[in-house]
Every structure is written in C-alpha cells, then in structure tokens.
Enzyme design. Sequence first.
Site, PDB file in Angstrom:
ATOM      1  N   LYS A  51     -10.090  -7.303   8.059  1.00  0.00           N
ATOM      2  CA  LYS A  51     -11.162  -7.396   9.368  1.00  0.00           C
ATOM      3  C   LYS A  51     -10.733  -6.302  10.270  1.00  0.00           C
ATOM      4  CE  LYS A  51      -7.432  -9.759  11.894  1.00  0.00           C
ATOM      5  NZ  LYS A  51      -6.802  -9.080  13.129  1.00  0.00           N
ATOM      6  N   HIS A  89       0.858  -1.169   0.154  1.00  0.00           N
ATOM      7  CA  HIS A  89       0.088   0.034   0.176  1.00  0.00           C
ATOM      8  C   HIS A  89       0.668   1.344   0.204  1.00  0.00           C
ATOM      9  CE1 HIS A  89      -3.560  -2.438   0.639  1.00  0.00           C
ATOM     10  NE2 HIS A  89      -4.412  -1.542   0.691  1.00  0.00           N
TER      11      HIS A  89
END
Lengths: 280, 180
Positions: free
Chosen positions: B101, B36
Amino acid sequence: MRKISPQELFDPLYTLLLDLPVTLRQDVIFSIQKVKESETSERNRQMLDLILQNADVAASEKIPLCQDTGAVSVFLEVGLDVSFEVDPARTIDRAVREAFSEGSFRPSIARDAFLDRTNTADNTPAFVSAKLVPGSSLKVDVLVKGGGCDNASAIMMMRPTASATEVADAVAKVIINAGPNACPPFVVGVMLGGSFDTAPSMAKKLLMRDLASPALHPALKELEDDITSKVNASHIGAGGFGGDNTLLRVFVETAPSHIASLPVAVNISCHSLRSGSIIL
Amino acid sequence: MRELNLPLDRATVATLNAGDDVLISGKVFVARDQAHLRLVEMIKNGQELPVKLRNAVIFYAGPTPGRNGNSIGAIGPTTSSRMDPFTPALLEAGIIGMIGKGRRSPEVKEAIRKHGAVYFAALGGVAALYSKMVVSAKVVAFPDLGPEAIYEVEFKRMPCIVEIDTSGKSLYERTMRTER
C-alpha cells in the site's frame, strides 16, 4: 495516601488491551457510516464498507482489525495522593506482554531503534508518560497505534506570527503528503503550542477525543474546518484510491509557548483508531 | 473484476492497467523490511537465496500469529515505500509483482516498467477480512525474524487494485487532485 496495588492496575488494563486491537472505536464507526452516505465515489463507498465489514469480523471473531496491532502508548494522570507499590511501568509492560500473547497479537517493538533492531517478541516496552494532577485517582488512557501513521506525522516549528491560513496550509500539507501511505481516512491531532518535546505528545493524546466532540474555540473550529476542506479537496479517499473523504476529523488544541515559537505538532492516525480509558 | 491466478506471466501482466480491480488467487511470498535487507545483501554477495524469486509475487506484510490451528492471523499490506530501496534489485532478480500500500518512488516505477512487472495496492487496515482469504501459510525463510520472516501464503480471491502497471502509470497520481 491512596495506595494502588499492581493487581488493581493490571486487571482492568489487561482486559482493555485484549480488546483494543480487535475493536474499532464506536465514534469512528459512526463517522464512517455518516460520510459513506454523502460519498460520491463508488469505489470509496466500497472501501469504507470494507472497513466497516472488517470491524464486524474483528469484533465477532477476535481477529485484529489490522495486522499492525501497534505499539502501546499509555498516558497516566496520577493524583498527587496516589502512591504505587510497584513502578506502574512494570505493571503496564506485564499487562501488554500477557494480553498480546493471549490475544495472538503481533509483537511490533524493536529492542533499540538504531543499535539492535531485534524484535523484543512481547510488544514491550509500552510508551508510558505521566502527568501529576490533584486528587487521589489514577486515570489511564491507552492508545494502540501502528507505525505507518506515526511515520507520516510531523512537528514543525513555525513563526510565531504565522497566520491561521499559513498554519492550516502547513498542517494540510503534512496530511496530504501522508496520502495513501498512512491508511486514510484519517483522524488527526494537532497541538499548537507547548515546546518541541511536549507538543508531539499532546498532539497524540488528542486522538483519545470523541470524533463528535466540538472544537474548543470558534477560531479553532474555523481552523479545523479549513484543514478538513483542504485535505478533502485532495480527493485521496480511503486507501488513496480516490474519494471525497480523506479526513474524518482533526482536533486542534492550543497551549502556552515560548514567545519566539509556534510549535505545530501533527499526529496522524489511520482509520483503525483504537483507544480506551480506565479510571481507578 | 479480473481473476488472476498465480503464477503470473509477463504477457498477462502486460494487459493490466492502473485502476483495474483484480482478485488474486495463489501463492505469494510475504516479506518486509528486514527480509528485504537480507535478500538484497545475499544477492550482492552472490549467495543462493532461500526462496525462488523468478516470477514470484511479493506481498509486503507482517502478519499476526495464528490461533486455533491457523498458521497466521490477521494480514494486510504494510507501507511499500520502505521497501523501495530494495525493489529494483528484486525486480532484476526476477519478481513479477508486488502487493502493498502507498506510493512507490520514481526509481521503482522505472524498474517496474523496465522489467514488465506490476504493483498492486491492497486496502490497509482490513486485515481481519483478508485473513479469511488465506488458504494456507508457512514460514519459508528467516524464522528468526518472527513476524518479519518470509512466509509463503496462499490466498483465495484477495481483492487488489493495480496501482502501477507495466507502462509505469500510477492510480494514486490519477485520483489525487492537486491545487493549481
């Protein structure tokens, strides 16, 4: 003088490390089976069931329970009569390197937390600590633990006059804030006492305890029950999808501290609690 | 239980509601922290990206290595909030969904709403089960990152739950009971 050769330490440690990432601890399995029975949320029952199914697949096919096969923590209790031919930390790292390669586990250690985050590619170094005890045995407690639940853990330096309720509230708050991020249902170790540095280490070591083991003192049982009911009242549930059971067990232990301090260390474990011990 | 076949389109995504159970089939990009960081840096520098992000679904994960001829082993979600700082830029670049999550930040919720995207939560710690749902996997970018490389992974019927839908509603916020 009891001399411990590198091989004497390496062999059982290597075997244990091959096993830990694919083995959900039996006491955790029992605990999940038990809470599943009284769980009122259908979805939470399904989630708890998936955790149990996962444990089956992992054990039979040797696939890790979780892709985060963890950093390896080793707590040594070294008898005063024991001597080592080789620095045990080196033997431990070798066992980690070889087991993680053989088991196809994930290397999850960065070379330096700030200056160089390159993956060390072999899951070393392990985090090793040692305590000296009388005698001529070596006890090796091994915990493989993921990053997510450690990231949600905390040390709070509370007022020495804090009440049991204030302590329970502070601990419950840490666990509730972890919420879905740290993979509930949780097992938590809480150390009240020690110092800023020793408390977190002792809190983590509590995760080695059997979930069925009783509290160490009636006042601590009250505290553990209070923390548990407060956390479960949040209704976070397995994976944070909602349910009655968010905290499987909290272990509270105490120790001496500075008269001005009440260190409160809270180490959260996710439901993939993986640990074992060797005694030489 | 809805079957979702990737790639998704915005019209389909708009019909999903927080709390919906889905089974996801198709190809996702697996990417986490370091990937990322690099992608957003490349976007900022106007560089061509090594993967096509338009309408892609990103799964936050770092799998274990494969054995017995499999390209990956155990795989499951890692904590999404660590990717929060990079997510608005990736949503701007066109990704349509994320699987992970844990909670997302208000900025991410807003970006999800703004771009008509969706965030799915998978159960953490059942990575052996999820590995059984992997049809294929290969590294497609940043191989030097090892487990943090970008993989393209094809799943067959991977169970997820819609955590944040296109209106910005969150399932975790709905299920959690706070003290009054």
